[in-house]
Design a protein around this motif. Structure first.
Motif, short mmCIF file in Angstrom:
data_model
loop_
_atom_site.label_atom_id
_atom_site.label_comp_id
_atom_site.label_asym_id
_atom_site.label_seq_id
_atom_site.Cartn_x
_atom_site.Cartn_y
_atom_site.Cartn_z
N MET A 216 0.93 -1.25 0.05
CA MET A 216 0.03 0.05 -0.21
C MET A 216 0.77 0.98 0.17
N ASP A 217 1.73 1.60 0.53
CA ASP A 217 2.74 2.52 0.68
C ASP A 217 3.64 3.41 -0.72
N ASP A 218 3.52 1.85 -1.86
CA ASP A 218 3.50 2.22 -2.70
C ASP A 218 2.55 2.75 -3.93
N ALA A 219 1.21 2.71 -3.50
CA ALA A 219 0.11 2.82 -4.12
C ALA A 219 0.00 4.06 -4.17
N ILE A 220 -0.08 4.18 -2.37
CA ILE A 220 0.26 6.15 -2.22
C ILE A 220 1.11 6.92 -2.67
N ASN A 221 2.12 6.41 -2.86
CA ASN A 221 3.43 7.06 -3.66
C ASN A 221 2.76 7.52 -4.69
N ALA A 222 2.74 6.35 -5.34
CA ALA A 222 1.91 6.49 -6.78
C ALA A 222 0.89 7.65 -7.26
N THR A 223 -0.13 6.91 -6.25
CA THR A 223 -1.44 8.26 -6.14
C THR A 223 -0.94 9.15 -5.96
N ILE A 224 -0.36 10.20 -4.76
CA ILE A 224 0.29 11.35 -5.13
C ILE A 224 1.39 11.97 -5.81
N SER A 225 1.81 11.13 -6.06
CA SER A 225 2.92 11.75 -6.94
C SER A 225 2.29 11.99 -8.42
N ILE A 226 1.42 11.35 -9.00
CA ILE A 226 0.91 11.41 -10.53
C ILE A 226 0.22 12.71 -10.30
N MET A 227 -0.33 13.11 -8.74
CA MET A 227 -1.62 14.31 -8.48
C MET A 227 -0.63 15.53 -8.53
N ASP A 228 1.16 15.39 -8.37
CA ASP A 228 1.79 16.46 -7.80
C ASP A 228 2.42 16.54 -8.99
N ALA A 229 2.18 15.47 -10.35
CA ALA A 229 2.87 15.93 -11.56
C ALA A 229 2.80 17.32 -12.26
N SER A 233 3.77 16.63 -17.94
CA SER A 233 4.22 15.05 -18.40
C SER A 233 3.26 14.20 -18.45
N ILE A 234 1.98 14.16 -17.94
CA ILE A 234 0.47 13.16 -17.98
C ILE A 234 0.55 12.75 -19.53
N LYS A 235 0.91 12.13 -19.82
CA LYS A 235 1.06 12.10 -21.81
C LYS A 235 -0.40 11.14 -21.95
N ILE A 236 -0.98 10.31 -20.89
CA ILE A 236 -1.92 9.14 -20.50
C ILE A 236 -2.65 9.94 -19.42
N ARG A 237 -4.37 10.12 -20.74
CA ARG A 237 -5.01 10.24 -19.66
C ARG A 237 -6.85 8.94 -20.03
N ASN A 284 3.55 -4.47 -17.18
CA ASN A 284 4.89 -3.72 -18.09
C ASN A 284 4.60 -1.50 -17.57
N ASP A 285 4.99 -0.71 -17.00
CA ASP A 285 4.91 0.00 -16.18
C ASP A 285 5.56 1.30 -16.70
N SER A 286 6.24 0.76 -17.90
CA SER A 286 7.41 1.76 -18.12
C SER A 286 6.89 3.21 -18.92
N GLU A 287 6.18 3.64 -19.08
CA GLU A 287 5.40 5.03 -19.63
C GLU A 287 5.46 5.52 -17.98
N ALA A 288 4.68 4.74 -16.92
CA ALA A 288 4.60 5.73 -16.09
C ALA A 288 5.85 6.03 -15.24
N ALA A 289 6.72 5.18 -15.31
CA ALA A 289 8.60 5.80 -14.38
C ALA A 289 8.96 6.85 -15.93
N SER A 290 8.86 6.69 -16.76
CA SER A 290 9.17 8.11 -17.92
C SER A 290 8.30 8.94 -17.81
N ASP A 291 7.13 9.65 -18.24
CA ASP A 291 6.61 10.29 -18.24
C ASP A 291 6.66 11.23 -16.48
N TRP A 292 6.27 10.28 -15.36
CA TRP A 292 6.28 11.12 -14.15
C TRP A 292 7.32 10.44 -13.01
#
Length: 318
Positions: A216-229, A233-237, A284-292
């Motif tokens: 869950m800690d990873d999921a929460i960090n990802a959620t906050i990170s994408i919103m702070d980006a 940087s958010i190329k996929i909607r 494969n989550d490489s696009e999340a890694a490269s975008d934000w």
């Protein structure tokens, strides 16, 4: 009056921990927790709380206006296992709540929206290994169908109305802080409670079922990170693939057994086996890694250590 954050579904597995994390960052008064019923959690009571039915647009709009909400995290949903028992209720909750928040964005009543998707959008025709961002999606569950449809609506509202909505496809989530919420991956939470309680557990998924999971800690960090980006940087909607660590019930059992040598695992598959069999083995989550800049922190060994320590601490308190 400064703008604030609204968490819808704050009593749920993700919503509760997201509320704590955002209050740590922004302050207790800046984050409004809400759910369809009142909360008994002392942690949620540390800041403002509203009763909110996410399927009631007027109720939603009133809360947003009352608190001058800028950002909404739309976490209310009926998960895969439960939605299969109540298909129409699952569809209604998942889709009506999404339309309500998207329309608040369309009307410029909120500026930014997070809406979670899931690996349930994939199906038996999806490539199971290293599942790509763009691929075949033929979900076989009500939950998956609602999430696939929701992704398309998010992309549509962004393109047609400029609504800043962001999303990630969660894998199975593991946490000790809240009880399982009716999902197909709940075995990976229940196992820790039963291991410490009775040293035995019967998994409702077969021993070789490989699924992508995440602490869950990873999921929460990802959620906050994408919103702070930054917006650019958010190329996929629609929704970003998100991967954690893939394992089987047997591999999880072996790791738990290192800490509890007399622990025994049995297997008796139920209706959730067919759901799990339709989902990918690894993502494969490489696009999340490269975008934000997404990056996980927890592997299987770390997850097991954290979960055993966390569940043990809960039992000591209770």
């Amino acid at each position: 009056m400064p703008s604030k954050i609204l968490i819808v579904g704050a009593c749920g597995q993700i919503g509760s921990e997201l509320t704590f994390a955002l209050r740590d960052i922004h302050g207790e008064d800046a984050v409004i927790a809400s759910d369809i019923k009142s909360s008994t959690s002392p942690e949620l009571a540390s800041g403002p709380f509203e009763i909110l039915d996410a399927t009631d647009y007027d109720n939603f709009k009133t809360v947003v206006s009352k608190h001058n909400i800028d950002t909404v995290y739309m976490m209310a949903a009926m998960l895969s296992g439960t939605a299969e028992k109540f298909p129409e209720k699952g569809w209604d909750l998942n889709m009506t709540s999404l339309f309500n928040v998207l329309n608040l964005g369309k009307e410029k009543l909120v500026n930014k929206i997070f809406w979670p998707s899931s690996i349930a959008v994939f199906g038996p025709t999806t490539p199971k290994v290293d599942t790509p961002q763009q691929t075949i999606m033929e979900p076989t569950t009500v939950y998956g169908i609602s999430k696939q449809a929701g992704e398309r609506w998010c992309a549509y509202y962004y393109k047609r109305y400029g609504v800043d909505v962001r999303s990630i496809r969660y894998p199975g989530l593991i946490s000790y802080k809240t009880p399982p919420g009716g999902g197909t991956t709940d075995y990976a939470i229940e196992i820790f409670h039963e291991a410490l309680k009775s040293s035995s557990y019967t998994s409702f998924l077969s021993q070789e079922t490989t699924l992508p999971m995440m602490y869950m800690d990873d999921a929460i960090n990802a959620t906050i990170s994408i919103m702070d980006a930054p917006t650019e940087s958010i190329k996929i909607r629609s929704s970003y693939n998100l991967a954690g660590v893939s394992f089987t019930p047997e591999e999880l059992y072996a790791e738990v057994k290192k800490h509890i040598p007399d622990f025994e695992m049995n297997y008796k598959s139920d209706f959730r086996q067919d759901i799990a069999d339709s989902w990918p083995n690894c993502i494969n989550d490489s696009e999340a890694a490269s975008d934000w800049g997404w990056k996980k922190d927890f592997d299987l060994e770390m997850i097991v250590k954290e979960m055993l320590a966390g569940v043990k601490s809960l039992k000591e308190v209770n």
